[in-house]
Design an enzyme around this catalytic site. Sequence first.
Site, PDB file in Angstrom:
ATOM      1  N   GLU A  24      -4.515   2.489   6.925  1.00  0.00           N
ATOM      2  CA  GLU A  24      -4.286   2.393   5.470  1.00  0.00           C
ATOM      3  C   GLU A  24      -4.836   3.656   4.805  1.00  0.00           C
ATOM      4  O   GLU A  24      -4.314   4.128   3.802  1.00  0.00           O
ATOM      5  CB  GLU A  24      -4.996   1.144   4.921  1.00  0.00           C
ATOM      6  CG  GLU A  24      -4.851   0.988   3.426  1.00  0.00           C
ATOM      7  CD  GLU A  24      -5.337  -0.354   2.898  1.00  0.00           C
ATOM      8  OE1 GLU A  24      -5.204  -1.372   3.594  1.00  0.00           O
ATOM      9  OE2 GLU A  24      -5.864  -0.353   1.765  1.00  0.00           O
ATOM     10  N   ARG A  67       0.808  -1.235   0.000  1.00  0.00           N
ATOM     11  CA  ARG A  67       0.000   0.000   0.000  1.00  0.00           C
ATOM     12  C   ARG A  67       0.836   1.277   0.000  1.00  0.00           C
ATOM     13  O   ARG A  67       0.433   2.295   0.565  1.00  0.00           O
ATOM     14  CB  ARG A  67      -0.974   0.037   1.189  1.00  0.00           C
ATOM     15  CG  ARG A  67      -1.963  -1.078   1.225  1.00  0.00           C
ATOM     16  CD  ARG A  67      -2.913  -1.072   0.037  1.00  0.00           C
ATOM     17  NE  ARG A  67      -3.776  -2.230   0.112  1.00  0.00           N
ATOM     18  CZ  ARG A  67      -3.481  -3.404  -0.457  1.00  0.00           C
ATOM     19  NH1 ARG A  67      -2.386  -3.531  -1.188  1.00  0.00           N
ATOM     20  NH2 ARG A  67      -4.290  -4.428  -0.331  1.00  0.00           N
ATOM     21  N   CYS A  85     -10.667  -0.829   3.370  1.00  0.00           N
ATOM     22  CA  CYS A  85     -10.011  -1.264   4.614  1.00  0.00           C
ATOM     23  C   CYS A  85      -9.378  -0.063   5.301  1.00  0.00           C
ATOM     24  O   CYS A  85      -8.697   0.742   4.678  1.00  0.00           O
ATOM     25  CB  CYS A  85      -8.943  -2.317   4.321  1.00  0.00           C
ATOM     26  SG  CYS A  85      -9.685  -3.892   3.918  1.00  0.00           S
TER      27      CYS A  85
HETATM   28  C1  LIG Z   1     -15.529  -0.037  -1.141  1.00  0.00           C
HETATM   29  C2  LIG Z   1     -14.039   0.147  -1.230  1.00  0.00           C
HETATM   30  C3  LIG Z   1     -13.226  -0.941  -1.499  1.00  0.00           C
HETATM   31  C4  LIG Z   1     -11.828  -0.781  -1.569  1.00  0.00           C
HETATM   32  N1  LIG Z   1     -11.057  -1.875  -1.844  1.00  0.00           N
HETATM   33  C5  LIG Z   1      -9.705  -1.737  -1.941  1.00  0.00           C
HETATM   34  C6  LIG Z   1      -8.876  -2.869  -2.233  1.00  0.00           C
HETATM   35  O1  LIG Z   1      -9.335  -3.992  -2.427  1.00  0.00           O
HETATM   36  N2  LIG Z   1      -7.526  -2.667  -2.295  1.00  0.00           N
HETATM   37  C7  LIG Z   1      -6.963  -1.432  -2.111  1.00  0.00           C
HETATM   38  O2  LIG Z   1      -5.723  -1.310  -2.201  1.00  0.00           O
HETATM   39  N3  LIG Z   1      -7.733  -0.354  -1.834  1.00  0.00           N
HETATM   40  C8  LIG Z   1      -9.076  -0.478  -1.743  1.00  0.00           C
HETATM   41  N4  LIG Z   1      -9.864   0.623  -1.452  1.00  0.00           N
HETATM   42  C9  LIG Z   1      -9.212   1.924  -1.166  1.00  0.00           C
HETATM   43  C10 LIG Z   1      -9.088   2.857  -2.403  1.00  0.00           C
HETATM   44  O3  LIG Z   1     -10.107   2.593  -3.323  1.00  0.00           O
HETATM   45  C11 LIG Z   1      -7.733   2.721  -3.095  1.00  0.00           C
HETATM   46  O4  LIG Z   1      -6.671   3.040  -2.231  1.00  0.00           O
HETATM   47  C12 LIG Z   1      -7.681   3.630  -4.335  1.00  0.00           C
HETATM   48  O5  LIG Z   1      -6.617   3.199  -5.148  1.00  0.00           O
HETATM   49  C13 LIG Z   1      -7.512   5.113  -4.002  1.00  0.00           C
HETATM   50  O6  LIG Z   1      -7.630   5.841  -5.215  1.00  0.00           O
HETATM   51  P1  LIG Z   1      -8.264   7.299  -5.266  1.00  0.00           P
HETATM   52  O7  LIG Z   1      -8.156   7.791  -6.663  1.00  0.00           O
HETATM   53  O8  LIG Z   1      -9.632   7.310  -4.687  1.00  0.00           O
HETATM   54  O9  LIG Z   1      -7.244   8.081  -4.348  1.00  0.00           O
HETATM   55  P2  LIG Z   1      -7.579   9.180  -3.223  1.00  0.00           P
HETATM   56  O10 LIG Z   1      -8.300   8.502  -2.096  1.00  0.00           O
HETATM   57  O11 LIG Z   1      -8.210  10.357  -3.824  1.00  0.00           O
HETATM   58  O12 LIG Z   1      -6.098   9.568  -2.761  1.00  0.00           O
HETATM   59  C14 LIG Z   1      -5.280   8.652  -2.065  1.00  0.00           C
HETATM   60  C15 LIG Z   1      -3.865   9.280  -1.945  1.00  0.00           C
HETATM   61  O13 LIG Z   1      -3.261   9.317  -3.229  1.00  0.00           O
HETATM   62  C16 LIG Z   1      -2.877  10.654  -3.558  1.00  0.00           C
HETATM   63  N5  LIG Z   1      -3.101  10.813  -4.991  1.00  0.00           N
HETATM   64  C17 LIG Z   1      -4.222  10.548  -5.699  1.00  0.00           C
HETATM   65  N6  LIG Z   1      -4.023  10.785  -7.007  1.00  0.00           N
HETATM   66  C18 LIG Z   1      -2.747  11.224  -7.124  1.00  0.00           C
HETATM   67  C19 LIG Z   1      -1.940  11.654  -8.210  1.00  0.00           C
HETATM   68  N7  LIG Z   1      -2.385  11.668  -9.471  1.00  0.00           N
HETATM   69  N8  LIG Z   1      -0.682  12.067  -7.958  1.00  0.00           N
HETATM   70  C20 LIG Z   1      -0.179  12.059  -6.691  1.00  0.00           C
HETATM   71  N9  LIG Z   1      -0.882  11.660  -5.628  1.00  0.00           N
HETATM   72  C21 LIG Z   1      -2.158  11.242  -5.834  1.00  0.00           C
HETATM   73  C22 LIG Z   1      -3.790  11.553  -2.727  1.00  0.00           C
HETATM   74  O14 LIG Z   1      -3.189  12.823  -2.505  1.00  0.00           O
HETATM   75  C23 LIG Z   1      -3.894  10.739  -1.447  1.00  0.00           C
HETATM   76  O15 LIG Z   1      -2.740  10.941  -0.645  1.00  0.00           O
HETATM   77  C24 LIG Z   1     -11.249   0.501  -1.392  1.00  0.00           C
HETATM   78  C25 LIG Z   1     -12.084   1.604  -1.129  1.00  0.00           C
HETATM   79  C26 LIG Z   1     -13.466   1.443  -1.049  1.00  0.00           C
HETATM   80  C27 LIG Z   1     -14.340   2.636  -0.797  1.00  0.00           C
END
Ligand SMILES: Cc1cc2nc3c(=O)[nH]c(=O)nc-3n(C[C@H](O)[C@H](O)[C@H](O)COP(=O)(O)OP(=O)(O)OC[C@H]3O[C@@H](n4cnc5c(N)ncnc54)[C@H](O)[C@@H]3O)c2cc1C
Length: 314
Positions: free
Chosen positions: A308, A183, A237
Amino acid sequence: MMRLTADDRKWLSDAAGGSVCYGEPMARHTSFRVGGPAEALVTPATISDLSLLISGLKDRKLPYRILGGGTNLIVRDSGIPGVVIRLQQCCRGITVESSNNAQTALTAMSGENLQKLCVFAMRRGFQGLNFALGIPGTVGGAIRMNAGTALGWMSDVLESLIVLDPSGRMKTIPKADLRVAYRSMVFPDTCNAPENVIISGRFVLKSGDVGAIKSEARKILQQRRRRQPTILPSAGCIFKNPSTGKTAGELIDLAGLKGYKVGGAEISLKHANFIVNTGKATASDILTIMAQMRRIVYEKFQISLEPEVIIEGE
Ligand SMILES: Cc1cc2nc3c(=O)[nH]c(=O)nc-3n(C[C@H](O)[C@H](O)[C@H](O)COP(=O)(O)OP(=O)(O)OC[C@H]3O[C@@H](n4cnc5c(N)ncnc54)[C@H](O)[C@@H]3O)c2cc1C
């Protein structure tokens, strides 16, 4: 705490080259549906607008944060001072770069939806992204978080990425230069500022059979629906799994915490490592319940759970 002066706001409105919303509630932009206002939420229209914006913010010494899909975020109720930048308009598109019988290289822009990338690959018989099915959010967020499951991580298929540094310069970083962990994907020291913006990722996928990839996809999605709460808002998570032994979910479950509530936040009955927003949760409810989960798990098992989710705001 406000960071933007009247002059900053005027500059921002001229420089953004897209939309600027002041005092925008982050609850509208996070999957948890909680979070106070971003002082300014900017959606640049093009990459050159983004580049000018980032270097201008640096010159003005204004703090900024990148927002992906907001699916791994808890924004505090007091909100985020400074500027939050969304890439869903300026960083779009998926392009096949090269393909032969054995493998395909493709570039996905960071503002693209991760599920769109999975489906794009599946329909063309490009194998290797099924592990990410059902993970919400953007490609950029998934790279930054090294999102994944027991079946694979983003780093397994990533070849390189392009980042924009705080001076507005683009750099290509090969995977070998990234510190890849569970992660997390950490940039090399030369561009380790958290303000680095991931613009795109280049992925290498093996050639496979479309039917077989689709049938595996169905099973993965069914399993996810069976194991995880998918209806109520959450951020997936909450805690990382400890490096050995029981998972965070198993520890929280054994501590008897399933169904435990603080305000509108509840530890899911379906998956103990999920907190769900039952309707009126605040970020403070979620942070309080997280602190209690950590304390009780530590008291019972002497294991310190590490979040996480990313917590933003002051
Ligand atoms: C129902 C559900 C199920 C999930 N299942 C999983 C799973 O199975 N496995 C898993 O790993 N995660 C899971 N997640 C967590 C989440 O979906 C992941 O971590 C996802 O990849 C986050 O992406 P995001 O675009 O929403 O990032 P955000 O939540 O918007 O940002 C996360 C971090 O990344 C940074 N960031 C985002 N985009 C950029 C960019 N372009 N450049 C630099 N920094 C950036 C942000 O500043 C922040 O620090 C789940 C979430 C939910 C709600």
